[in-house]
Design a protein around this motif. Structure first.
Motif, short mmCIF file in Angstrom:
data_model
loop_
_atom_site.label_atom_id
_atom_site.label_comp_id
_atom_site.label_asym_id
_atom_site.label_seq_id
_atom_site.Cartn_x
_atom_site.Cartn_y
_atom_site.Cartn_z
N VAL A 12 9.64 -22.69 -39.34
CA VAL A 12 10.53 -22.64 -37.90
C VAL A 12 10.68 -20.72 -38.55
O VAL A 12 11.57 -20.64 -39.50
N PHE A 13 10.86 -20.03 -38.03
CA PHE A 13 11.48 -18.72 -38.06
C PHE A 13 12.69 -18.60 -37.20
O PHE A 13 12.40 -19.23 -35.58
N ASP A 14 13.07 -17.07 -37.41
CA ASP A 14 14.53 -17.06 -36.80
C ASP A 14 13.33 -16.10 -35.47
O ASP A 14 12.94 -15.40 -35.97
N HIS A 15 13.55 -16.40 -34.08
CA HIS A 15 13.56 -15.27 -32.79
C HIS A 15 14.28 -15.04 -32.69
O HIS A 15 14.45 -14.33 -31.34
N GLY A 16 15.42 -14.37 -32.51
CA GLY A 16 17.08 -13.76 -32.43
C GLY A 16 17.48 -14.58 -31.31
O GLY A 16 17.04 -15.71 -30.05
#
Length: 243
Positions: A12-16
């Motif tokens: 899971v990544f920060d997508h803004g």
């Protein structure tokens, strides 16, 4: 993108802009899962809002809060956690799922405390990769079996990045409350739940070795007198699982 978390099969990544991107490491498509999440959301079930899906990626609302495991480590009582899980199952299986056969519901099949995020006082259910229609008893049996696995398996919490810190003993109380409060009996579905776990490529060798003992524990607590367990396990002001 900044990595926020890693599970057994995805990152899971920060997508803004209040969004996250979850990506399957094996490249499988996430589009069917995204459609399921949108469908249960439309029926009023608490899930993250899906913004887009393509190939192995889903872009979703970022749900800020703590998992039920983290909340329990922070003082939430195991009986409250068990009641929330039971309430989430009952709500899910009461949904009028389009296209389901008579007697079937939509099943999550991985509804355990790490897949429930508490936002304020409201639980939000994540990770719908295993979801499909079926008998509600299988869904309940799977949750009971996963909880039992945590109780009997050395290192299972560590394998998903959670320190034990006495939580394994507390999970036994979660399991007992869950079994006493959930509306659907599950004993007759434990064999099918066990088969699904045995064919799960994410199960470790230690988890597979302890699986039969976990089935035995899940079956043992299923025999608890349900009205008595419900009265004994009723929590004070849990997060709103509507149990």
């Amino acid at each position: 993108m900044k990595l926020l978390a890693s599970g057994r099969d995805s990152d899971v990544f920060d997508h803004g802009d209040g969004l996250v991107l979850r990506r399957y490491r094996d490249g499988r498509s996430a589009e069917a899962e995204a459609a399921t999440i949108r469908a249960v959301a439309a029926l009023g079930y608490p899930v993250p809002a899906v913004h887009s899906a393509a190939g192995p990626d889903i872009v979703m609302e970022r749900v800020d809060g703590t998992t039920l495991v983290e909340a329990m480590a922070g003082g939430l009582q195991p009986e409250q956690v068990g009641a929330v899980l039971a309430g989430l199952h009952d709500r899910l299986h009461a949904l009028d799922w389009p296209g389901a056969e008579p007697g079937e519901s939509i099943l999550h099949l991985d509804l355990h405390p790490l897949n429930v995020i508490v936002r304020g006082t409201d639980p939000v259910v994540i990770d719908w990769s295993n979801a499909r229609p079926g008998h509600a008893g299988l869904d309940v049996a799977m949750t009971a079996l996963i909880l039992a696995q945590v109780v009997v398996t050395d290192g299972m919490l560590a394998s998903v990045g959670v320190g034990d810190d006495g939580l394994r003993a507390a999970v036994r109380a979660v399991l007992e409350t869950f079994a006493g409060r959930v509306g659907t009996p599950y004993s007759d579905h434990l064999a099918n739940a066990e088969a699904l776990r045995r064919h799960d490529p994410n199960q470790s060798a230690e988890e597979l070795r302890a699986l039969s003992r976990a089935v035995g524990l899940a079956r043992e607590v299923a025999r608890v007198d349900r009205p008595a367990a419900r009265a004994a396990g009723r929590p004070a002001a849990p997060p709103d699982g509507r149990a």
